[in-house]
Design a protein around this motif. Structure first.
Motif, PDB file in Angstrom:
ATOM      1  N   TRP A 144      -1.357  -2.235   6.801  1.00 44.74           N
ATOM      2  CA  TRP A 144      -1.672  -0.835   6.453  1.00 44.74           C
ATOM      3  C   TRP A 144      -1.615  -0.635   4.939  1.00 44.74           C
ATOM      4  N   SER A 145      -0.592  -1.166   4.294  1.00 46.41           N
ATOM      5  CA  SER A 145      -0.436  -1.019   2.840  1.00 46.41           C
ATOM      6  C   SER A 145      -1.583  -1.675   2.082  1.00 46.41           C
ATOM      7  N   ILE A 146      -1.972  -2.860   2.518  1.00 47.26           N
ATOM      8  CA  ILE A 146      -3.063  -3.575   1.833  1.00 47.26           C
ATOM      9  C   ILE A 146      -4.348  -2.761   1.908  1.00 47.26           C
ATOM     10  N   ARG A 147      -4.663  -2.249   3.100  1.00 46.53           N
ATOM     11  CA  ARG A 147      -5.894  -1.473   3.278  1.00 46.53           C
ATOM     12  C   ARG A 147      -5.889  -0.207   2.425  1.00 46.53           C
ATOM     13  N   LEU A 148      -4.803   0.562   2.503  1.00 44.56           N
ATOM     14  CA  LEU A 148      -4.748   1.844   1.804  1.00 44.56           C
ATOM     15  C   LEU A 148      -4.670   1.664   0.292  1.00 44.56           C
ATOM     16  N   THR A 149      -3.930   0.668  -0.153  1.00 40.31           N
ATOM     17  CA  THR A 149      -3.826   0.403  -1.589  1.00 40.31           C
ATOM     18  C   THR A 149      -5.178   0.011  -2.164  1.00 40.31           C
ATOM     19  N   SER A 177       8.610  12.158  -1.397  1.00 42.76           N
ATOM     20  CA  SER A 177       9.311  10.879  -1.491  1.00 42.76           C
ATOM     21  C   SER A 177      10.195  10.643  -0.259  1.00 42.76           C
ATOM     22  N   ILE A 178      10.923  11.677   0.141  1.00 37.97           N
ATOM     23  CA  ILE A 178      11.777  11.566   1.323  1.00 37.97           C
ATOM     24  C   ILE A 178      10.937  11.394   2.580  1.00 37.97           C
ATOM     25  N   LEU A 216       2.596   2.169  -0.525  1.00 33.87           N
ATOM     26  CA  LEU A 216       3.553   1.069  -0.664  1.00 33.87           C
ATOM     27  C   LEU A 216       4.934   1.381  -0.093  1.00 33.87           C
ATOM     28  N   LEU A 217       5.379   2.622  -0.226  1.00 29.40           N
ATOM     29  CA  LEU A 217       6.775   2.928   0.067  1.00 29.40           C
ATOM     30  C   LEU A 217       7.162   2.816   1.543  1.00 29.40           C
ATOM     31  N   PRO A 218       6.355   3.278   2.510  1.00 25.34           N
ATOM     32  CA  PRO A 218       6.774   3.072   3.900  1.00 25.34           C
ATOM     33  C   PRO A 218       7.007   1.599   4.230  1.00 25.34           C
ATOM     34  N   THR A 219       6.128   0.739   3.731  1.00 24.03           N
ATOM     35  CA  THR A 219       6.298  -0.699   3.955  1.00 24.03           C
ATOM     36  C   THR A 219       7.535  -1.220   3.223  1.00 24.03           C
TER      37      THR A 219
END
Length: 352
Positions: A119-124, A167-168, A86-89
């Motif tokens: 990408w987030s939807i797929r990986l999540t 996180s960073i 989620l965080l990169p998006t």
């Protein structure tokens, strides 16, 4: 201004011009946030007057502290894992929102946000169906690491790498969008090259989806065989007995999903280089760190797998870790006939 006034596209990735002048804003953020809390300053004003790279970095540091506390309180060290998809998006959306609030064209960042959202939807989804969001779920590798290092060392590892550095890193993966934002000062319209980069990213995500689905189907078939003793029609007895997947994309790469994952963020970095007419820039830090992280984590994963399945060593010798090393798919080595020595025959004769 919260972003620099630049005179050439090449300056959009220049650390000394686009980052260094705004570092003092990072130190001033706590005081300005206290003014917001006390009602002396507007949150929107603070947000738009702070350089988006600085505010994004500050958020990643704050989340690192949250992950650290959550990990130590729950004794569960997969806190970052739950937010990895989620965080990169989130950070690319942060750049997009900042641009909209300040009147900067967003077409390029919109394109980056689009592929990142997919990408987030797929990986999540993939993480969810594997049980990653279940209460108490933790990456099995952390338990193995804890067994082999002193408790104090592991806590230091959590305070530094697991919570803060990861996180960073997730912020740095999205940081090339900052260069795209700055480049809109010179080229505000979406170009054919931007569309090409977006298409490549979506193609990598699709390939990743195929790889994950092939693995999911295989493990479902293996579990079905364990519970019923019946081999699913699309697989052979040797496939389920082997214990790991070697067909489809996995016949050419031992980790095709990992290969795509690394390439996705390297391509975003390359997109920023292209947009700013640079061969390289400081923004390579994120994807470079990600590649090194995958090298270490994949080595540990394979060490564990090779200890469980005898054939895995042959698979490692025949198939590349990430990049295919052969045009032909992996084939299980033919069983070698047992050689019976003359001395062994003599011993058997004596026993008779």
């Amino acid at each position: 201004m919260a972003i620099p006034t630049l005179h050439a596209l090449e300056e959009c990735s220049d650390f000394s011009k686009t980052v260094q002048p705004y570092i003092p804003q990072l130190y001033a953020l706590p005081e300005r946030l206290s003014d917001v809390i006390s009602g002396n300053e507007s949150l929107i004003k603070l947000y738009t007057e702070t350089n988006p790279l600085i505010s994004g970095f500050a958020i990643s540091v704050f989340l690192g502290a949250v992950f650290l506390v959550a990990a130590e309180v729950n004794r569960n060290y997969s806190q970052v894992d739950r937010f990895w998809s989620l965080l990169p998006t989130f950070y690319i959306a942060h750049f997009d929102l900042w641009a909209r609030l300040t009147g900067i064209p967003t077409q390029r960042i919109d394109a980056a946000l689009f592929f990142s959202t997919v990408w987030s939807i797929r990986l999540t989804y993939n993480y969810w169906r594997k049980g990653g969001y279940e209460i108490g779920s933790e990456d099995y590798r952390w338990e193995i690491v804890r067994k082999h290092v002193p408790k104090f060392v592991f806590h230091v590892f959590n305070w530094t790498f697991i919570s803060f550095m990861q996180s960073i890193l997730l912020f740095l993966l999205a940081a090339p969008a900052y260069s795209l934002l700055l480049a809109t000062q010179f080229e505000p319209e979406l170009s054919s090259a931007d569309l090409a980069f977006t298409t490549v990213e979506l193609g990598l995500i699709l390939t990743e989806w195929f790889a994950d689905q092939q693995q999911w189907n295989y493990h479902a078939a293996k579990n079905e065989y364990k519970s019923t003793g019946k081999v699913v029609p699309s697989y052979k007895q040797a496939d389920v007995d082997r214990g790991f997947l070697t067909s489809g994309l996995w016949g050419y790469s031992r980790h095709p999903n990992f290969a795509c994952e690394q390439t996705i963020w390297f391509i975003l970095y390359q997109w920023s280089c292209f947009a700013s007419k640079n061969l390289y820039s400081w923004l390579a830090v994120g994807p470079s760190f990600l590649i090194m992280l995958f090298q270490g984590s994949t080595w540990l994963t394979e060490l564990i797998t090779a200890g469980k399945y005898p054939e895995y060593r042959d698979y490692q010798r025949s198939v590349g870790m990430f990049v295919p090393t052969s045009a032909s798919a992996y084939e299980t080595p033919a069983a070698k006939p047992k050689v019976i020595r003359t001395s062994e025959l003599a011993k058997k004769q004596k026993k008779k």
